[in-house]
Scaffold this active site. Structure first.
Site, PDB file in Angstrom:
ATOM      1  N   LYS A 145      34.077  87.219  54.804  1.00 56.75           N
ATOM      2  CA  LYS A 145      32.723  86.856  55.242  1.00 56.75           C
ATOM      3  C   LYS A 145      31.884  88.111  55.487  1.00 56.75           C
ATOM      4  O   LYS A 145      30.684  88.106  55.240  1.00 56.75           O
ATOM      5  CB  LYS A 145      32.784  85.958  56.478  1.00 56.75           C
ATOM      6  CG  LYS A 145      33.506  84.647  56.184  1.00 56.75           C
ATOM      7  CD  LYS A 145      33.579  83.722  57.352  1.00 56.75           C
ATOM      8  CE  LYS A 145      34.509  82.548  57.078  1.00 56.75           C
ATOM      9  NZ  LYS A 145      35.949  82.904  57.172  1.00 56.75           N
ATOM     10  N   ASP A 166      33.770  83.880  63.725  1.00 55.26           N
ATOM     11  CA  ASP A 166      34.791  83.110  63.001  1.00 55.26           C
ATOM     12  C   ASP A 166      36.128  83.396  63.679  1.00 55.26           C
ATOM     13  O   ASP A 166      36.985  84.087  63.124  1.00 55.26           O
ATOM     14  CB  ASP A 166      34.776  83.586  61.526  1.00 55.26           C
ATOM     15  CG  ASP A 166      35.719  82.823  60.624  1.00 55.26           C
ATOM     16  OD1 ASP A 166      35.776  81.593  60.719  1.00 55.26           O
ATOM     17  OD2 ASP A 166      36.394  83.480  59.798  1.00 55.26           O
ATOM     18  N   CYS A 202      34.885  88.635  64.727  1.00 55.72           N
ATOM     19  CA  CYS A 202      36.321  88.543  64.416  1.00 55.72           C
ATOM     20  C   CYS A 202      36.435  88.617  62.903  1.00 55.72           C
ATOM     21  O   CYS A 202      36.493  87.605  62.222  1.00 55.72           O
ATOM     22  CB  CYS A 202      36.877  87.223  64.933  1.00 55.72           C
ATOM     23  SG  CYS A 202      36.755  87.015  66.719  1.00 55.72           S
ATOM     24  N   ALA A 203      36.424  89.815  62.373  1.00 59.50           N
ATOM     25  CA  ALA A 203      36.007  90.000  60.982  1.00 59.50           C
ATOM     26  C   ALA A 203      37.107  90.067  59.928  1.00 59.50           C
ATOM     27  O   ALA A 203      36.855  89.758  58.764  1.00 59.50           O
ATOM     28  CB  ALA A 203      35.154  91.260  60.886  1.00 59.50           C
ATOM     29  N   CYS A 258      38.475  77.269  60.495  1.00 59.96           N
ATOM     30  CA  CYS A 258      39.153  76.534  59.414  1.00 59.96           C
ATOM     31  C   CYS A 258      40.092  75.517  60.063  1.00 59.96           C
ATOM     32  O   CYS A 258      41.232  75.350  59.663  1.00 59.96           O
ATOM     33  CB  CYS A 258      39.853  77.458  58.435  1.00 59.96           C
ATOM     34  SG  CYS A 258      41.081  78.538  59.154  1.00 59.96           S
ATOM     35  N   ARG A 316      45.284  94.003  59.949  1.00 57.61           N
ATOM     36  CA  ARG A 316      44.300  93.196  59.225  1.00 57.61           C
ATOM     37  C   ARG A 316      43.026  93.997  58.965  1.00 57.61           C
ATOM     38  O   ARG A 316      42.370  93.856  57.937  1.00 57.61           O
ATOM     39  CB  ARG A 316      43.981  91.910  59.999  1.00 57.61           C
ATOM     40  CG  ARG A 316      45.114  90.895  59.951  1.00 57.61           C
ATOM     41  CD  ARG A 316      44.891  89.746  60.921  1.00 57.61           C
ATOM     42  NE  ARG A 316      43.757  88.893  60.564  1.00 57.61           N
ATOM     43  CZ  ARG A 316      43.829  87.783  59.838  1.00 57.61           C
ATOM     44  NH1 ARG A 316      44.993  87.383  59.373  1.00 57.61           N
ATOM     45  NH2 ARG A 316      42.761  87.075  59.587  1.00 57.61           N
TER      46      ARG A 316
END
Ligand code: SAM
Length: 305
Positions: free
Chosen positions: A115, A180, A109-110, A235, A138
């Site tokens: 990252k 992520d 999920c980049a 997060c 995105r």
């Protein structure tokens, strides 16, 4: 003693993109601009900086730390891709996964790719970096970021990670995965606010849906046949999205174990998952964050049990 920082009072973390420059050259550049370098930080309070002073981070060697509110969005080094503006906690996943040069790595999920660019720097831009995201917009932001950062080892796909076939021949050498996934974002200090009771009920249902999605992604990722190590991060500060997801996954996947992370890090995952790391404004001067590292059992590690 440390005061409780607000989001805009967190230090400004600057990750040096080692594909384009070195930490030394970046330090020299900032010094020539009138910033004063105080050397390497050696305790947390050294990251509470004033004015134009800056330090090297105490945990991550590619990270420089400036005073809160220092704005680098128009800075030459940022526009040239020499520095990446990324919270310290969000630098942990790629740093801990630490894929070797030439390895095959998957970022599930980049977007927007902070990252991913960090992974590429650690891999010295060699090997293969498969990066997926469901959101086309995105993903296009991500292409711009990776281009600016000089990254060329990536293969981007606008695809649902849950529909990627782990047995696809192109993934047969994937040994490292960074996961992520979407989360509540409750660790982002600027997004926190007081919720009403009806809001809380809605939040609870949303958390359950997110946790189910996160566990699904984790289980899917562990199906890649050559996978050795996987880092899971959010997060979020909610245990439902962090320790609880990882604990459920460990029960369902006895072939994997949790790796104890950075003994010198000041904040651990909630017991019993103390191998994992947490981050927070008070204890690490970052946004709220969670990281777990899973590793496939080797024949030897099974014998040790
Ligand atoms: N790792 C990114 C970084 O460091 O810049 C941030 C990733 S963000 C927390 C989560 C991302 O997951 C979002 O961009 C979202 O579009 C994407 N996403 C959500 N569901 C997905 C799915 N099923 N497959 C692939 N990507 C997904």
């Amino acid at each position: 003693s440390l005061q409780q920082p607000e989001g805009d009072q967190l230090p400004r973390y600057v990750r040096v993109n080692t594909l384009k420059t070195t930490v030394e050259d970046a330090i020299d550049y900032f010094k020539r601009e009138g910033f004063s370098y105080l050397g390497q930080a050696y305790r947390l309070d050294d990251l509470n900086l004033k004015g134009k002073s800056f330090v090297g981070d105490l945990h991550l060697s590619d990270l420089l730390v400036f005073s809160a509110k220092t704005d680098f969005h128009d800075h030459n080094l940022y526009k040239a891709g020499h520095i990446i503006l990324q919270d310290k906690a969000s630098c942990l996943p790629a740093y801990l996964l630490n894929p070797p040069t030439g390895s095959h790595v998957l970022d599930a999920c980049a977007a927007p790719g902070n990252k991913t660019s960090h992974l590429a720097a650690i891999m010295k831009n060699k090997g293969k970096l498969f990066a997926f995201d469901l959101d086309a917009k995105r993903l296009s932001t991500m292409s711009t970021l990776l281009l600016r950062a000089g990254i060329t080892c990536q293969q981007l796909a606008n695809q649902d990670f849950l529909k990627v076939d782990p047995d696809g021949p192109q993934y047969k050498d994937v040994e490292y995965i960074l996961l992520d996934p979407s989360c509540s974002g409750s660790g982002m200090v600027c997004l926190r606010d007081e919720a009403s009771p009806s809001q809380k009920e809605q939040d609870k249902r949303r958390l359950q849906a997110l946790a189910a999605f996160q566990l699904h992604c984790l289980n899917h990722a562990l199906r890649f046949p050559r996978l050795q190590r996987l880092v899971y991060s959010t997060c979020s500060i909610h245990t439902e999205e962090n320790e609880q997801v990882v604990a459920a996954c460990m029960l369902q996947n006895p072939g994997f174990r949790l790796v104890p992370l950075l003994q010198q890090w000041p904040e651990r995952g909630l017991a019993p998952l103390t191998q994992c790391l947490r981050a927070s404004t008070t204890k690490t001067l970052t946004h709220g964050f969670f990281v777990a590292l899973l590793e496939r059992h080797t024949a030897q590690s099974l014998e040790e049990q």
